[in-house]
Design a protein around this motif. Structure first.
Motif, PDB file in Angstrom:
ATOM      1  N   ASN A   1      -0.822 -65.635   4.721  1.00  0.00           N
ATOM      2  CA  ASN A   1      -1.336 -66.619   3.761  1.00  0.00           C
ATOM      3  C   ASN A   1      -1.805 -65.959   2.468  1.00  0.00           C
ATOM      4  O   ASN A   1      -2.884 -66.269   1.955  1.00  0.00           O
ATOM      5  CB  ASN A   1      -2.468 -67.445   4.382  1.00  0.00           C
ATOM      6  CG  ASN A   1      -2.027 -68.174   5.625  1.00  0.00           C
ATOM      7  OD1 ASN A   1      -0.944 -68.750   5.643  1.00  0.00           O
ATOM      8  ND2 ASN A   1      -2.831 -68.129   6.661  1.00  0.00           N
ATOM      9  N   VAL A   2      -0.997 -65.060   1.934  1.00  0.00           N
ATOM     10  CA  VAL A   2      -1.355 -64.336   0.714  1.00  0.00           C
ATOM     11  C   VAL A   2      -0.966 -65.174  -0.503  1.00  0.00           C
ATOM     12  O   VAL A   2       0.168 -65.640  -0.615  1.00  0.00           O
ATOM     13  CB  VAL A   2      -0.632 -62.966   0.649  1.00  0.00           C
ATOM     14  CG1 VAL A   2      -0.903 -62.261  -0.660  1.00  0.00           C
ATOM     15  CG2 VAL A   2      -1.072 -62.107   1.833  1.00  0.00           C
ATOM     16  N   TYR A   3      -1.926 -65.394  -1.378  1.00  0.00           N
ATOM     17  CA  TYR A   3      -1.683 -66.086  -2.642  1.00  0.00           C
ATOM     18  C   TYR A   3      -2.683 -65.564  -3.658  1.00  0.00           C
ATOM     19  O   TYR A   3      -3.676 -64.927  -3.306  1.00  0.00           O
ATOM     20  CB  TYR A   3      -1.785 -67.610  -2.488  1.00  0.00           C
ATOM     21  CG  TYR A   3      -3.135 -68.091  -2.028  1.00  0.00           C
ATOM     22  CD1 TYR A   3      -4.097 -68.478  -2.955  1.00  0.00           C
ATOM     23  CD2 TYR A   3      -3.464 -68.163  -0.679  1.00  0.00           C
ATOM     24  CE1 TYR A   3      -5.346 -68.916  -2.546  1.00  0.00           C
ATOM     25  CE2 TYR A   3      -4.695 -68.594  -0.268  1.00  0.00           C
ATOM     26  CZ  TYR A   3      -5.636 -68.985  -1.204  1.00  0.00           C
ATOM     27  OH  TYR A   3      -6.870 -69.403  -0.798  1.00  0.00           O
TER      28      TYR A   3
ATOM     29  N   GLY B   1      11.362 -60.754   4.891  1.00  0.00           N
ATOM     30  CA  GLY B   1      11.393 -62.208   4.894  1.00  0.00           C
ATOM     31  C   GLY B   1      10.534 -62.881   5.945  1.00  0.00           C
ATOM     32  O   GLY B   1      10.785 -64.024   6.322  1.00  0.00           O
ATOM     33  N   ASN B   2       9.471 -62.212   6.405  1.00  0.00           N
ATOM     34  CA  ASN B   2       8.632 -62.784   7.460  1.00  0.00           C
ATOM     35  C   ASN B   2       7.390 -63.528   6.931  1.00  0.00           C
ATOM     36  O   ASN B   2       6.557 -63.969   7.717  1.00  0.00           O
ATOM     37  CB  ASN B   2       8.210 -61.702   8.459  1.00  0.00           C
ATOM     38  CG  ASN B   2       7.284 -60.654   7.856  1.00  0.00           C
ATOM     39  OD1 ASN B   2       7.045 -60.632   6.647  1.00  0.00           O
ATOM     40  ND2 ASN B   2       6.769 -59.770   8.699  1.00  0.00           N
ATOM     41  N   ASN B   3       7.260 -63.659   5.600  1.00  0.00           N
ATOM     42  CA  ASN B   3       6.108 -64.324   4.972  1.00  0.00           C
ATOM     43  C   ASN B   3       4.778 -63.677   5.322  1.00  0.00           C
ATOM     44  O   ASN B   3       3.733 -64.338   5.337  1.00  0.00           O
ATOM     45  CB  ASN B   3       6.076 -65.818   5.314  1.00  0.00           C
ATOM     46  CG  ASN B   3       7.232 -66.560   4.693  1.00  0.00           C
ATOM     47  OD1 ASN B   3       7.609 -66.320   3.547  1.00  0.00           O
ATOM     48  ND2 ASN B   3       7.829 -67.458   5.454  1.00  0.00           N
ATOM     49  N   VAL B   4       4.810 -62.390   5.621  1.00  0.00           N
ATOM     50  CA  VAL B   4       3.603 -61.612   5.924  1.00  0.00           C
ATOM     51  C   VAL B   4       3.618 -60.377   5.040  1.00  0.00           C
ATOM     52  O   VAL B   4       4.634 -59.692   4.949  1.00  0.00           O
ATOM     53  CB  VAL B   4       3.567 -61.201   7.418  1.00  0.00           C
ATOM     54  CG1 VAL B   4       2.401 -60.284   7.707  1.00  0.00           C
ATOM     55  CG2 VAL B   4       3.515 -62.439   8.311  1.00  0.00           C
ATOM     56  N   LEU B   5       2.485 -60.105   4.369  1.00  0.00           N
ATOM     57  CA  LEU B   5       2.354 -58.894   3.557  1.00  0.00           C
ATOM     58  C   LEU B   5       2.079 -57.736   4.508  1.00  0.00           C
ATOM     59  O   LEU B   5       0.952 -57.508   4.952  1.00  0.00           O
ATOM     60  CB  LEU B   5       1.226 -59.053   2.531  1.00  0.00           C
ATOM     61  CG  LEU B   5       1.011 -57.891   1.567  1.00  0.00           C
ATOM     62  CD1 LEU B   5       2.233 -57.650   0.690  1.00  0.00           C
ATOM     63  CD2 LEU B   5      -0.221 -58.144   0.711  1.00  0.00           C
ATOM     64  N   ASP B   6       3.146 -57.036   4.848  1.00  0.00           N
ATOM     65  CA  ASP B   6       3.049 -55.946   5.818  1.00  0.00           C
ATOM     66  C   ASP B   6       2.443 -54.701   5.192  1.00  0.00           C
ATOM     67  O   ASP B   6       2.500 -54.521   3.973  1.00  0.00           O
ATOM     68  CB  ASP B   6       4.448 -55.625   6.361  1.00  0.00           C
ATOM     69  CG  ASP B   6       5.023 -56.774   7.173  1.00  0.00           C
ATOM     70  OD1 ASP B   6       4.332 -57.259   8.083  1.00  0.00           O
ATOM     71  OD2 ASP B   6       6.166 -57.191   6.879  1.00  0.00           O
ATOM     72  N   PRO B   7       1.857 -53.798   5.998  1.00  0.00           N
ATOM     73  CA  PRO B   7       1.313 -52.545   5.462  1.00  0.00           C
ATOM     74  C   PRO B   7       2.357 -51.815   4.631  1.00  0.00           C
ATOM     75  O   PRO B   7       3.522 -51.682   5.032  1.00  0.00           O
ATOM     76  CB  PRO B   7       0.940 -51.751   6.722  1.00  0.00           C
ATOM     77  CG  PRO B   7       0.609 -52.814   7.727  1.00  0.00           C
ATOM     78  CD  PRO B   7       1.612 -53.921   7.441  1.00  0.00           C
ATOM     79  N   GLY B   8       1.961 -51.402   3.433  1.00  0.00           N
ATOM     80  CA  GLY B   8       2.838 -50.685   2.515  1.00  0.00           C
ATOM     81  C   GLY B   8       3.721 -51.573   1.655  1.00  0.00           C
ATOM     82  O   GLY B   8       4.348 -51.100   0.721  1.00  0.00           O
ATOM     83  N   GLU B   9       3.759 -52.855   1.949  1.00  0.00           N
ATOM     84  CA  GLU B   9       4.605 -53.787   1.201  1.00  0.00           C
ATOM     85  C   GLU B   9       3.885 -54.228  -0.081  1.00  0.00           C
ATOM     86  O   GLU B   9       2.667 -54.380  -0.102  1.00  0.00           O
ATOM     87  CB  GLU B   9       4.894 -55.013   2.082  1.00  0.00           C
ATOM     88  CG  GLU B   9       6.115 -55.783   1.703  1.00  0.00           C
ATOM     89  CD  GLU B   9       6.506 -56.783   2.777  1.00  0.00           C
ATOM     90  OE1 GLU B   9       7.647 -56.689   3.268  1.00  0.00           O
ATOM     91  OE2 GLU B   9       5.682 -57.651   3.136  1.00  0.00           O
ATOM     92  N   THR B  10       4.655 -54.442  -1.159  1.00  0.00           N
ATOM     93  CA  THR B  10       4.129 -54.916  -2.448  1.00  0.00           C
ATOM     94  C   THR B  10       4.866 -56.192  -2.828  1.00  0.00           C
ATOM     95  O   THR B  10       6.092 -56.204  -2.876  1.00  0.00           O
ATOM     96  CB  THR B  10       4.303 -53.876  -3.559  1.00  0.00           C
ATOM     97  OG1 THR B  10       3.558 -52.707  -3.216  1.00  0.00           O
ATOM     98  CG2 THR B  10       3.810 -54.396  -4.899  1.00  0.00           C
TER      99      THR B  10
END
Length: 97
Positions: A62-64, A82-91
């Motif tokens: 739920n990142v906004y 494409g998983n709609n989750v801000l994964d570790p290391g992802e920008t």
């Protein structure tokens, strides 16, 4: 000038106000770093880019972005799997005017 509590940090870009304080990541911590930059200034309209990076080791859902200077901020790219989750290391990149 902003006061930064212990265990928190802020991002500062020359010519821009400092970011709001955010948690410093650690073992098992969820931490997000946000960098706001000006992309353009035309006709009194300022367009900003927001880079949101998960610097912790916990996926974030739920990142906004909200900004009291911008009416609408829209996700652009970065969710590499494409998983709609801000994964570790992802920008993720967002744009708002």
């Amino acid at each position: 000038t902003i006061q930064i509590p212990e265990g928190m940090q802020s991002t500062v870009i020359p010519g821009q106000p400092p970011s709001s304080p955010f948690s410093v990541g650690g073992e098992g911590a969820g931490s997000i770093q946000i960098t706001k930059t000006v992309l353009s200034e035309e006709g009194g309209v300022v367009t900003y880019q927001y880079e949101v990076t998960n610097v912790g080791d916990v996926p974030q859902s739920n990142v906004y972005i909200t900004d009291d200077e911008v009416n609408e901020i829209v996700y652009q790219s970065g969710d590499t799997n494409g998983n709609n989750v801000l994964d570790p290391g992802e920008t993720w990149l967002f744009i708002g005017s």
